[in-house]
Design a protein around this motif. Structure first.
Motif, PDB file in Angstrom:
ATOM      1  N   ARG A 100       0.829  -1.201   0.000  1.00 47.52           N
ATOM      2  CA  ARG A 100       0.000   0.000   0.000  1.00 47.52           C
ATOM      3  C   ARG A 100       0.866   1.255   0.000  1.00 47.52           C
ATOM      4  NH1 ARG A 100      -4.019  -1.383   4.891  1.00 47.52           N
ATOM      5  NH2 ARG A 100      -4.679   0.792   4.611  1.00 47.52           N
ATOM      6  N   LEU A 101       1.908   1.238   0.796  1.00 48.23           N
ATOM      7  CA  LEU A 101       2.810   2.387   0.845  1.00 48.23           C
ATOM      8  C   LEU A 101       3.527   2.592  -0.487  1.00 48.23           C
ATOM      9  CD1 LEU A 101       4.217   1.796   4.424  1.00 48.23           C
ATOM     10  CD2 LEU A 101       3.076   3.898   3.670  1.00 48.23           C
ATOM     11  N   LEU A 102       3.994   1.503  -1.083  1.00 41.73           N
ATOM     12  CA  LEU A 102       4.688   1.613  -2.363  1.00 41.73           C
ATOM     13  C   LEU A 102       3.751   2.092  -3.466  1.00 41.73           C
ATOM     14  CD1 LEU A 102       6.922  -1.577  -2.227  1.00 41.73           C
ATOM     15  CD2 LEU A 102       7.747   0.779  -2.429  1.00 41.73           C
ATOM     16  N   ALA A 103       2.522   1.570  -3.480  1.00 46.52           N
ATOM     17  CA  ALA A 103       1.563   1.987  -4.505  1.00 46.52           C
ATOM     18  C   ALA A 103       1.232   3.471  -4.367  1.00 46.52           C
ATOM     19  CB  ALA A 103       0.292   1.142  -4.402  1.00 46.52           C
ATOM     20  N   ALA A 104       1.009   3.909  -3.134  1.00 52.91           N
ATOM     21  CA  ALA A 104       0.688   5.318  -2.906  1.00 52.91           C
ATOM     22  C   ALA A 104       1.870   6.213  -3.270  1.00 52.91           C
ATOM     23  CB  ALA A 104       0.290   5.527  -1.444  1.00 52.91           C
ATOM     24  N   ALA A 105       3.068   5.824  -2.843  1.00 49.62           N
ATOM     25  CA  ALA A 105       4.252   6.631  -3.135  1.00 49.62           C
ATOM     26  C   ALA A 105       4.509   6.704  -4.634  1.00 49.62           C
ATOM     27  CB  ALA A 105       5.468   6.044  -2.422  1.00 49.62           C
ATOM     28  N   THR A 106       4.332   5.589  -5.333  1.00 48.37           N
ATOM     29  CA  THR A 106       4.567   5.578  -6.779  1.00 48.37           C
ATOM     30  C   THR A 106       3.630   6.554  -7.482  1.00 48.37           C
ATOM     31  OG1 THR A 106       5.323   3.273  -6.720  1.00 48.37           O
ATOM     32  CG2 THR A 106       4.598   4.131  -8.847  1.00 48.37           C
ATOM     33  N   ARG A 107       2.352   6.525  -7.123  1.00 48.15           N
ATOM     34  CA  ARG A 107       1.395   7.434  -7.762  1.00 48.15           C
ATOM     35  C   ARG A 107       1.720   8.895  -7.447  1.00 48.15           C
ATOM     36  NH1 ARG A 107      -2.192   3.803  -5.627  1.00 48.15           N
ATOM     37  NH2 ARG A 107      -3.012   5.351  -4.165  1.00 48.15           N
ATOM     38  N   LEU A 108       2.019   9.164  -6.190  1.00 44.75           N
ATOM     39  CA  LEU A 108       2.303  10.547  -5.800  1.00 44.75           C
ATOM     40  C   LEU A 108       3.599  11.057  -6.421  1.00 44.75           C
ATOM     41  CD1 LEU A 108       1.178  10.227  -2.095  1.00 44.75           C
ATOM     42  CD2 LEU A 108       0.233  11.863  -3.731  1.00 44.75           C
ATOM     43  N   PHE A 109       4.645  10.232  -6.409  1.00 43.14           N
ATOM     44  CA  PHE A 109       5.910  10.653  -7.012  1.00 43.14           C
ATOM     45  C   PHE A 109       5.733  10.912  -8.508  1.00 43.14           C
ATOM     46  CE2 PHE A 109       8.579   8.060  -3.724  1.00 43.14           C
ATOM     47  CZ  PHE A 109       8.258   8.980  -2.746  1.00 43.14           C
ATOM     48  N   ALA A 110       4.920  10.075  -9.170  1.00 38.72           N
ATOM     49  CA  ALA A 110       4.708  10.238 -10.609  1.00 38.72           C
ATOM     50  C   ALA A 110       3.965  11.534 -10.912  1.00 38.72           C
ATOM     51  CB  ALA A 110       3.934   9.043 -11.164  1.00 38.72           C
ATOM     52  N   ASP A 111       2.975  11.861 -10.103  1.00 35.50           N
ATOM     53  CA  ASP A 111       2.123  13.014 -10.395  1.00 35.50           C
ATOM     54  C   ASP A 111       2.652  14.328  -9.831  1.00 35.50           C
ATOM     55  OD1 ASP A 111       0.397  11.405 -11.766  1.00 35.50           O
ATOM     56  OD2 ASP A 111      -1.078  11.244 -10.167  1.00 35.50           O
ATOM     57  N   GLN A 112       3.302  14.267  -8.668  1.00 35.01           N
ATOM     58  CA  GLN A 112       3.729  15.503  -8.005  1.00 35.01           C
ATOM     59  C   GLN A 112       5.234  15.703  -8.007  1.00 35.01           C
ATOM     60  OE1 GLN A 112       0.152  15.294  -4.622  1.00 35.01           O
ATOM     61  NE2 GLN A 112       2.279  15.436  -3.993  1.00 35.01           N
ATOM     62  N   GLY A 113       5.977  14.614  -8.204  1.00 39.66           N
ATOM     63  CA  GLY A 113       7.422  14.675  -8.067  1.00 39.66           C
ATOM     64  C   GLY A 113       7.842  14.226  -6.677  1.00 39.66           C
ATOM     65  N   TYR A 114       9.012  13.635  -6.596  1.00 41.23           N
ATOM     66  CA  TYR A 114       9.512  13.120  -5.313  1.00 41.23           C
ATOM     67  C   TYR A 114       9.680  14.235  -4.294  1.00 41.23           C
ATOM     68  CZ  TYR A 114      12.856  11.132  -1.985  1.00 41.23           C
ATOM     69  OH  TYR A 114      13.493  10.723  -0.834  1.00 41.23           O
ATOM     70  N   ASP A 115      10.305  15.322  -4.715  1.00 37.83           N
ATOM     71  CA  ASP A 115      10.625  16.381  -3.760  1.00 37.83           C
ATOM     72  C   ASP A 115       9.394  17.137  -3.287  1.00 37.83           C
ATOM     73  OD1 ASP A 115      10.344  17.334  -6.341  1.00 37.83           O
ATOM     74  OD2 ASP A 115      11.705  19.025  -6.050  1.00 37.83           O
ATOM     75  N   ARG A 116       8.298  17.094  -4.062  1.00 33.60           N
ATOM     76  CA  ARG A 116       7.086  17.824  -3.674  1.00 33.60           C
ATOM     77  C   ARG A 116       6.067  16.935  -2.959  1.00 33.60           C
ATOM     78  NH1 ARG A 116       8.327  19.831  -8.673  1.00 33.60           N
ATOM     79  NH2 ARG A 116       6.835  18.470  -9.731  1.00 33.60           N
ATOM     80  N   THR A 117       6.437  15.702  -2.682  1.00 29.17           N
ATOM     81  CA  THR A 117       5.545  14.780  -1.978  1.00 29.17           C
ATOM     82  C   THR A 117       6.019  14.613  -0.545  1.00 29.17           C
ATOM     83  OG1 THR A 117       5.028  13.564  -4.003  1.00 29.17           O
ATOM     84  CG2 THR A 117       4.619  12.434  -1.929  1.00 29.17           C
ATOM     85  N   SER A 118       5.128  14.825   0.391  1.00 32.61           N
ATOM     86  CA  SER A 118       5.486  14.706   1.805  1.00 32.61           C
ATOM     87  C   SER A 118       5.175  13.309   2.323  1.00 32.61           C
ATOM     88  CB  SER A 118       4.713  15.732   2.635  1.00 32.61           C
ATOM     89  OG  SER A 118       3.331  15.402   2.669  1.00 32.61           O
ATOM     90  N   VAL A 119       5.829  12.953   3.410  1.00 36.10           N
ATOM     91  CA  VAL A 119       5.540  11.685   4.076  1.00 36.10           C
ATOM     92  C   VAL A 119       4.081  11.638   4.508  1.00 36.10           C
ATOM     93  CG1 VAL A 119       6.002  10.337   6.168  1.00 36.10           C
ATOM     94  CG2 VAL A 119       7.905  11.230   4.805  1.00 36.10           C
ATOM     95  N   GLN A 120       3.561  12.766   4.979  1.00 38.02           N
ATOM     96  CA  GLN A 120       2.167  12.803   5.417  1.00 38.02           C
ATOM     97  C   GLN A 120       1.214  12.459   4.280  1.00 38.02           C
ATOM     98  OE1 GLN A 120       1.213  13.196   8.592  1.00 38.02           O
ATOM     99  NE2 GLN A 120      -0.892  12.764   7.947  1.00 38.02           N
ATOM    100  N   GLU A 121       1.477  12.978   3.094  1.00 36.01           N
ATOM    101  CA  GLU A 121       0.620  12.666   1.949  1.00 36.01           C
ATOM    102  C   GLU A 121       0.674  11.176   1.612  1.00 36.01           C
ATOM    103  OE1 GLU A 121       0.440  16.459  -0.980  1.00 36.01           O
ATOM    104  OE2 GLU A 121       2.450  15.674  -0.601  1.00 36.01           O
ATOM    105  N   ILE A 122       1.847  10.584   1.720  1.00 33.21           N
ATOM    106  CA  ILE A 122       1.987   9.159   1.404  1.00 33.21           C
ATOM    107  C   ILE A 122       1.186   8.306   2.375  1.00 33.21           C
ATOM    108  CG2 ILE A 122       3.608   7.222   1.271  1.00 33.21           C
ATOM    109  CD1 ILE A 122       5.739   9.316   0.385  1.00 33.21           C
TER     110      ILE A 122
END
Length: 208
Positions: A26-48
């Protein structure tokens, strides 16, 4: 784009999309989607963690940091590719066939996991020093196994020695790293067709 609310159930990354999976997935799926759409640096741990429907404690239990998530997105692809390469390289078959199968397979698995590899190569410079060294070591192990097939063929006279094996490896994997810039699932070629073409190009470059 709408952000996930604190209950993790609204917005495009709601926890319901990850429900039913083990927590690491679940964490990997959420992080992958967020990193793809927002970028790694603009994604917070809280959002993940909100998108995955878990707590920060769960993330730090399984991954330790956001760096670890980025590393694992790529590492799971590389583990699959390493296992498949080891199986192909260890077969009792002519070296030309083993190299062709390995070259085609890594192209296919790269395309099948194109989002993961694009995310990683776009963001790998943001990894911490330890994670960056780990990635380089894991990739080096794969490339060395692949190069060993080329060197075997060169020693036995099946492949030309005109081009150093290291340069041949760089040539093939350079082509793979550009797949994300042009390959489209709805395009004219399937992953297997792309893999076959790239493998044939590699073998033509090695023929005596």
């Amino acid at each position: 784009m709408k952000r996930v609310e604190r209950n993790g159930r609204t917005g495009p990354y709601g926890a319901s999309a990850c429900a039913g999976r083990p927590v690491p997935q679940r964490l990997l799926a959420a992080a992958t989607r967020l990193f793809a759409d927002q970028g790694y640096d603009r994604t917070s741990v809280q959002e993940i963690v909100e998108a995955a429907g878990v707590t920060k404690g769960a993330l730090y239990h399984y991954f330790g940091s956001k760096d670890d998530l980025l590393h694992e997105i790529y590492a799971r692809v590389l583990r699959q590719q390493q296992e498949r390469l080891d199986a192909v390289a260890g077969r009792d078959a002519p070296v030309e066939q083993r190299l062709r199968d390995a070259a085609a397979d890594v192209a296919v698995t790269t395309i099948e996991n194109l989002d993961d590899t694009k995310i990683f190569f776009r963001s790998m410079h943001q990894l911490g020093p330890e994670q960056y060294r780990r990635v380089r070591a894991e990739r080096r192990r794969y490339h060395e196994r692949f190069r060993a097939l080329i060197e075997e063929g060169q020693r036995t006279g099946v492949f030309s020695r005109a081009t150093p094996a290291d340069l041949v490896v760089d040539y093939h994997f350079g082509s793979l790293h550009h797949l994300g810039s042009w390959y489209r699932p709805d395009g004219p070629m399937t992953p297997r067709e792309v893999g076959d073409h790239l493998a044939d190009l590699l073998l033509r470059a090695l023929r005596p």
